[in-house]
Design a protein around this motif. Structure first.
Motif, PDB file in Angstrom:
ATOM      1  N   SER A  86     -69.435   7.530  -4.470  1.00  0.00           N
ATOM      2  CA  SER A  86     -69.949   7.464  -6.622  1.00  0.00           C
ATOM      3  C   SER A  86     -70.275   8.183  -6.622  1.00  0.00           C
ATOM      4  O   SER A  86     -69.614   7.779  -8.064  1.00  0.00           O
ATOM      5  CB  SER A  86     -71.150   6.316  -6.395  1.00  0.00           C
ATOM      6  OG  SER A  86     -72.184   7.048  -6.303  1.00  0.00           O
ATOM      7  N   ARG A 117     -67.595   6.017  -9.687  1.00  0.00           N
ATOM      8  CA  ARG A 117     -68.254   4.486  -9.130  1.00  0.00           C
ATOM      9  C   ARG A 117     -69.321   4.544  -9.846  1.00  0.00           C
ATOM     10  O   ARG A 117     -69.132   3.363 -10.371  1.00  0.00           O
ATOM     11  CB  ARG A 117     -67.231   3.945  -7.893  1.00  0.00           C
ATOM     12  CG  ARG A 117     -65.933   4.490  -7.377  1.00  0.00           C
ATOM     13  CD  ARG A 117     -66.375   3.318  -5.928  1.00  0.00           C
ATOM     14  NE  ARG A 117     -66.744   3.775  -5.037  1.00  0.00           N
ATOM     15  CZ  ARG A 117     -67.840   3.148  -4.195  1.00  0.00           C
ATOM     16  NH1 ARG A 117     -66.867   2.136  -3.461  1.00  0.00           N
ATOM     17  NH2 ARG A 117     -68.279   4.019  -3.348  1.00  0.00           N
ATOM     18  N   ASP A 118     -70.111   5.256  -9.751  1.00  0.00           N
ATOM     19  CA  ASP A 118     -70.966   5.662 -10.724  1.00  0.00           C
ATOM     20  C   ASP A 118     -70.539   5.112 -11.875  1.00  0.00           C
ATOM     21  O   ASP A 118     -70.537   5.820 -12.480  1.00  0.00           O
ATOM     22  CB  ASP A 118     -72.017   6.463 -10.036  1.00  0.00           C
ATOM     23  CG  ASP A 118     -73.292   6.537 -10.734  1.00  0.00           C
ATOM     24  OD1 ASP A 118     -74.297   5.228 -10.492  1.00  0.00           O
ATOM     25  OD2 ASP A 118     -73.209   7.796 -11.757  1.00  0.00           O
ATOM     26  N   GLU A 138     -63.707   8.961  -4.526  1.00  0.00           N
ATOM     27  CA  GLU A 138     -64.536   8.164  -3.069  1.00  0.00           C
ATOM     28  C   GLU A 138     -63.953   8.878  -1.648  1.00  0.00           C
ATOM     29  O   GLU A 138     -65.245   9.008  -1.433  1.00  0.00           O
ATOM     30  CB  GLU A 138     -64.478   7.123  -3.432  1.00  0.00           C
ATOM     31  CG  GLU A 138     -63.127   6.122  -2.927  1.00  0.00           C
ATOM     32  CD  GLU A 138     -63.548   4.696  -3.156  1.00  0.00           C
ATOM     33  OE1 GLU A 138     -63.902   3.861  -1.632  1.00  0.00           O
ATOM     34  OE2 GLU A 138     -63.425   4.149  -4.144  1.00  0.00           O
ATOM     35  N   ARG A 244     -76.498   0.389  -3.182  1.00  0.00           N
ATOM     36  CA  ARG A 244     -74.849   0.284  -2.408  1.00  0.00           C
ATOM     37  C   ARG A 244     -75.854  -0.450  -1.208  1.00  0.00           C
ATOM     38  O   ARG A 244     -75.901   0.121  -0.355  1.00  0.00           O
ATOM     39  CB  ARG A 244     -73.644   1.125  -2.725  1.00  0.00           C
ATOM     40  CG  ARG A 244     -74.222   1.633  -3.691  1.00  0.00           C
ATOM     41  CD  ARG A 244     -72.407   2.399  -4.004  1.00  0.00           C
ATOM     42  NE  ARG A 244     -72.776   2.849  -5.629  1.00  0.00           N
ATOM     43  CZ  ARG A 244     -71.193   2.043  -6.532  1.00  0.00           C
ATOM     44  NH1 ARG A 244     -70.759   1.056  -5.844  1.00  0.00           N
ATOM     45  NH2 ARG A 244     -70.905   2.200  -8.054  1.00  0.00           N
TER      46      ARG A 244
END
Length: 337
Positions: A86, A117-118, A138, A244
């Motif tokens: 992430s 992505r975090d 990622e 996740r």
């Protein structure tokens, strides 16, 4: 001439449904297979012999190749090489440590620039005036491991993603040896690395072989497979991130779980039972649920422990902020095998 393709819709079955207010709003069709510990086929839902691009599920075998080629990776570095992380500061630190140990830095990464992505990590970068970068992508852990393998072998790091580079040829050989198949097509993954089309049967059997490999094997490839298994199971948070789906399944159940883009998922239980699936619509929202149900049906996962995890997998359907439906397994998914 016909175009190379994954399985057609008529070869798929209903793997999941989505309900809203008592109405079945959507159906996810696809194919899935279950293999035994000895990598033999146990169950097939839809046509599991058709080719798929495994996408990021191949990271398990790309990392295995890097280790077999002499990349000196810690367990944490091996895990993030297998992950679609992430981009949190902790994830990025492991990627950079891997690069620095090989005498390299972020500039060696050939994956595209990206934001984490975090959300919190992304917001922090924006507030600091930083730009997107390849290290936040990622797949950067996989790329750092690939570079470590090149350095270990004395191969050029420039052009390490080219299909004819010795690293990629070694990865292709690993995939053939683990799946016992020759790839039916070669494409370019989202990160720029080659991706090899194999069947779901081949992918699941490769996961079974990974799970049952021995650290005492005299063969570097299978010794590396055992290292991948150990590292992933010990560091589930590095595979995606805290909270996740893949990381939850690994950390809470001790089951290897790795999703790939376009609706692909592979799972392997400690006894070597493995699942591979492809959702034809490319969605992964129901994949973890279906994969876990297949492991339960095969007797390879405890149903009560799986049920305890379900509320954390984002299966709720909301209407006006209120629960009005859910994602459920489809009619083709058995309760026992």
């Amino acid at each position: 001439m016909s175009q190379a393709s994954t399985l057609p819709a008529e070869a798929a079955v209903e793997l999941a449904i989505v309900t809203r207010s008592g109405f079945v709003e959507s159906r996810h069709i696809g194919a899935a297979v279950v293999t035994n510990a000895d990598a033999t086929l146990r169950a097939e839902l839809g046509d599991g012999h058709q080719p798929v691009f495994p996408r990021s599920t191949l990271k398990l075998f790309q990392a295995q190749t890097a280790l077999a080629l002499g990349a000196q990776l810690t367990d944490e570095q091996t895990a993030i090489a297998c992950g679609s992380h992430s981009g949190s500061p902790a994830h990025v630190a492991h990627v950079r440590e891997m690069l620095h140990a090989s005498g390299l830095d972020d500039r060696a990464l050939a994956c595209p620039a990206s934001w984490p992505r975090d959300r919190a990590s992304r917001d922090a970068l924006v507030r600091a005036g930083e730009a997107s970068a390849a290290v936040y992508m990622e797949c950067s852990g996989k790329h750092a491991a690939m570079l470590a393998a090149c350095v270990a072998q004395g191969w050029p790091v420039e052009g390490y993603l080219a299909a004819e580079h010795p690293l990629q040829l070694a990865i292709k050989d690993t995939i053939e040896r683990m799946t016992r198949e020759r790839p039916s097509a070669v494409g370019i993954d989202g990160c720029g690395a080659p991706v090899f089309a194999v069947s779901l049967v081949g992918l699941a059997s490769a996961a079974s072989r990974l799970a049952t490999s021995s650290a005492a094997s005299p063969f570097p490839l299978f010794k590396a497979a055992a290292s991948v298994w150990r590292s992933v199971l010990a560091n589930g948070w590095l595979i995606e991130g805290h909270g996740r789906p893949n990381s939850i399944v690994i950390s809470e159940l001790g089951v290897l779980a790795k999703s790939g883009a376009e609706g692909v998922l592979v799972m392997a239980a400690p006894d070597g039972t493995a699942v591979a699936m492809k959702m034809l619509d490319g969605s992964n929202r129901a994949s973890t649920l279906v994969g876990l149900q297949l492991l339960v049906a095969a007797g390879a996962a405890d149903v009560s422990r799986v049920q305890q995890l379900l509320p954390r997998l984002g299966l709720e359907v909301l209407g006006g902020g209120v629960l009005v439906g859910e994602i459920m397994v489809g009619s083709a998914v058995p309760t026992s095998l």
